[in-house]
Motif scaffolding. Structure first.
Motif, short mmCIF file in Angstrom:
data_model
loop_
_atom_site.label_atom_id
_atom_site.label_comp_id
_atom_site.label_asym_id
_atom_site.label_seq_id
_atom_site.Cartn_x
_atom_site.Cartn_y
_atom_site.Cartn_z
N MET A 110 -60.48 -58.73 23.59
CA MET A 110 -61.14 -59.10 24.83
C MET A 110 -60.19 -59.03 26.03
O MET A 110 -60.63 -59.07 27.18
CB MET A 110 -61.71 -60.51 24.72
N ALA A 111 -58.89 -58.92 25.77
CA ALA A 111 -57.95 -58.79 26.88
C ALA A 111 -58.18 -57.48 27.62
O ALA A 111 -57.84 -57.35 28.81
CB ALA A 111 -56.52 -58.85 26.37
N ARG A 112 -58.76 -56.51 26.93
CA ARG A 112 -59.04 -55.21 27.57
C ARG A 112 -60.52 -55.06 27.94
O ARG A 112 -60.95 -53.99 28.31
CB ARG A 112 -58.63 -54.09 26.61
N PHE A 113 -61.25 -56.14 27.81
CA PHE A 113 -62.68 -56.12 28.13
C PHE A 113 -62.86 -56.25 29.65
O PHE A 113 -62.50 -57.27 30.23
CB PHE A 113 -63.39 -57.27 27.40
N ASP A 114 -63.38 -55.21 30.27
CA ASP A 114 -63.54 -55.21 31.73
C ASP A 114 -64.99 -54.89 32.07
O ASP A 114 -65.35 -53.74 32.28
CB ASP A 114 -62.59 -54.20 32.37
#
Length: 206
Positions: A110-114
């Motif tokens: 989710m750290a790369r969820f944009d």
């Protein structure tokens, strides 16, 4: 240009209805003959000329109206813009599917969820569709975007500098779609599905 057809056509219809064909012939054509009386068209000929002029005028008016509708989406010729933005919102639907990478445990990174970037790209894509297929005179363009408090705000500029605010709100928690892509026997990518709602209001987003 469409209005030119409409004006000329309307004048032709008015001309045919008001001006006497016989008097018009006497004024514009009789001088070419030594004996105008002998060369004057018959009553049927005058009637045919009058009817032909009126029909041609009606055709020109119809052509002008058709050109207005086909190029702007309205009879008046003023570009239709709000329905175009509404259609963009409709095309977004009620959920967003964003591809994300999965960790070794098969959980989304989710750290790369944009979501905002995804929505920005989808809105641009749908605006292109609407501009080319549905409302060609709307000339929609994404003016600016921002986010906060679960809302994603996109200011859309349309023909004539008119602006609308397209708001996208998340209405639930993200969930994996359960359709992963595999590499080396383990899942590496999946789609995160986010339920959303859309709304369009007049004026730029604030």
């Amino acid at each position: 240009m469409p209005w030119l057809f409409i004006v000329i056509g309307a004048l032709m219809v008015l001309f045919a209805a008001v001006v006497s064909p016989r008097k018009w012939w006497r004024t514009t054509s009789a001088w070419r003959y030594r004996d105008p009386d002998a060369n004057e068209p018959s009553s049927a000929g005058f009637a045919a000329w009058q009817a032909g002029t009126a029909v041609a005028g009606v055709v020109l008016v119809g052509l002008g109206v058709w050109l207005n509708v086909s190029t702007s989406g309205s009879i008046s010729g003023k570009p239709v813009t709000r329905p175009a933005v509404d259609l963009v919102a409709q095309k977004l639907g009620t959920s967003a599917e964003v591809l994300v990478s999965l960790d070794r445990n098969g959980q989304p990174n989710m750290a790369r969820f944009d979501l905002h970037k995804f929505l920005d790209e989808r809105i641009y894509h749908h605006m292109t569709e609407v501009n080319h297929q549905d409302y060609r005179a709307a000339h929609l363009a994404l003016d600016s975007s921002s986010q906060g408090n679960g809302a994603h705000l996109f200011t859309v500029e349309a023909a004539g500098g008119v602006r609308y605010c397209l708001t996208v709100r998340t209405t639930g928690d993200p969930a994996l779609a359960g359709k992963p892509s595999y590499s080396g026997g383990r899942p590496i990518m999946d789609a995160v599905v986010v339920p959303v709602s859309t709304a369009v209001t007049d004026g730029a987003c604030t």
